[in-house]
Motif scaffolding. Structure first.
Motif, mmCIF file in Angstrom:
data_model
loop_
_atom_site.group_PDB
_atom_site.id
_atom_site.type_symbol
_atom_site.label_atom_id
_atom_site.label_comp_id
_atom_site.label_asym_id
_atom_site.label_seq_id
_atom_site.Cartn_x
_atom_site.Cartn_y
_atom_site.Cartn_z
ATOM 1 N N PRO A 26 1.094 -1.078 -0.147
ATOM 2 C CA PRO A 26 0.159 -0.305 0.312
ATOM 3 C C PRO A 26 0.979 1.024 0.094
ATOM 4 O O PRO A 26 1.989 1.664 0.648
ATOM 5 N N LYS A 30 -4.857 5.446 2.983
ATOM 6 C CA LYS A 30 -5.292 5.364 2.181
ATOM 7 C C LYS A 30 -5.956 4.092 2.212
ATOM 8 O O LYS A 30 -6.863 4.003 1.725
ATOM 9 N N GLU A 31 -4.221 3.392 1.292
ATOM 10 C CA GLU A 31 -4.838 2.601 -0.011
ATOM 11 C C GLU A 31 -4.852 1.666 1.143
ATOM 12 O O GLU A 31 -5.982 0.525 0.478
ATOM 13 N N LEU A 33 -6.684 1.511 3.770
ATOM 14 C CA LEU A 33 -7.514 1.309 4.543
ATOM 15 C C LEU A 33 -8.623 0.552 3.417
ATOM 16 O O LEU A 33 -9.778 0.018 3.061
ATOM 17 N N ASP A 34 -8.684 1.335 2.074
ATOM 18 C CA ASP A 34 -9.094 0.663 0.995
ATOM 19 C C ASP A 34 -8.947 -1.161 0.431
ATOM 20 O O ASP A 34 -9.893 -1.282 0.324
ATOM 21 N N TRP A 35 -7.518 -1.270 0.643
ATOM 22 C CA TRP A 35 -7.929 -2.600 0.740
ATOM 23 C C TRP A 35 -8.152 -3.347 1.951
ATOM 24 O O TRP A 35 -8.402 -4.660 1.124
ATOM 25 N N GLY A 37 -11.111 -2.626 2.992
ATOM 26 C CA GLY A 37 -11.956 -2.922 2.571
ATOM 27 C C GLY A 37 -12.391 -4.283 1.652
ATOM 28 O O GLY A 37 -13.474 -4.805 2.245
ATOM 29 N N GLU A 38 -11.645 -3.755 0.787
ATOM 30 C CA GLU A 38 -12.058 -4.859 -0.376
ATOM 31 C C GLU A 38 -11.918 -6.567 0.284
ATOM 32 O O GLU A 38 -12.172 -7.689 -0.318
ATOM 33 N N THR A 44 -6.001 -2.254 8.538
ATOM 34 C CA THR A 44 -5.278 -1.253 8.643
ATOM 35 C C THR A 44 -5.249 -1.169 10.715
ATOM 36 O O THR A 44 -4.714 -0.047 11.111
#
Length: 120
Positions: A26, A30-31, A33-35, A37-38, A44
């Motif tokens: 990452p 933010k990235e 956090l996005d990953w 989420g995926e 995180t």
């Protein structure tokens, strides 16, 4: 304003692309956090330890889809999980172990310009 990488450059060496997977780090919180989420997991919560260089999380993508993540600490695999924290299947474990041996064994780390030749 330039982009500031938050991890040591040596951590980038294992970021490779094979015939079946692309391994990424990452770029920022933010990235991560996005990953997380995926994958529907709690990656995180490791953000502070990643910033302090106490642990690192590599993500394995297959055809641009996040397949699984692995946490490495002190050159050891702490955990590797898929979506919803499911365990890796045998093929994924084999890929992970080949990658890990390539980049995290002491003999290999002495060779900075290795090009991975393995695939699934």
């Amino acid at each position: 304003m330039g982009f500031t990488w938050w991890l040591p450059i040596d951590d980038m060496k294992p970021c490779i692309k094979t015939n079946t997977y692309q391994v990424k780090l990452p770029k920022n919180g933010k990235e991560l956090l996005d990953w997380a989420g995926e994958l529907h997991n709690c990656m995180t919560k490791y953000f502070k330890n990643i910033k302090k260089h106490k642990t690192i999380i590599y993500c394995f993508f297959q055809e641009d889809i996040l397949a699984f993540a692995v946490e490495i600490c002190d050159n050891k695999i702490v955990q590797a999980q898929k979506k919803y924290n499911f365990d890796l299947v045998a093929e994924e474990e084999q890929v992970l172990m080949k990658w890990f041996e390539l980049f995290f064994t002491k003999d290999v780390q002495k060779q900075p310009n290795l090009t991975p030749t393995w695939s699934k």
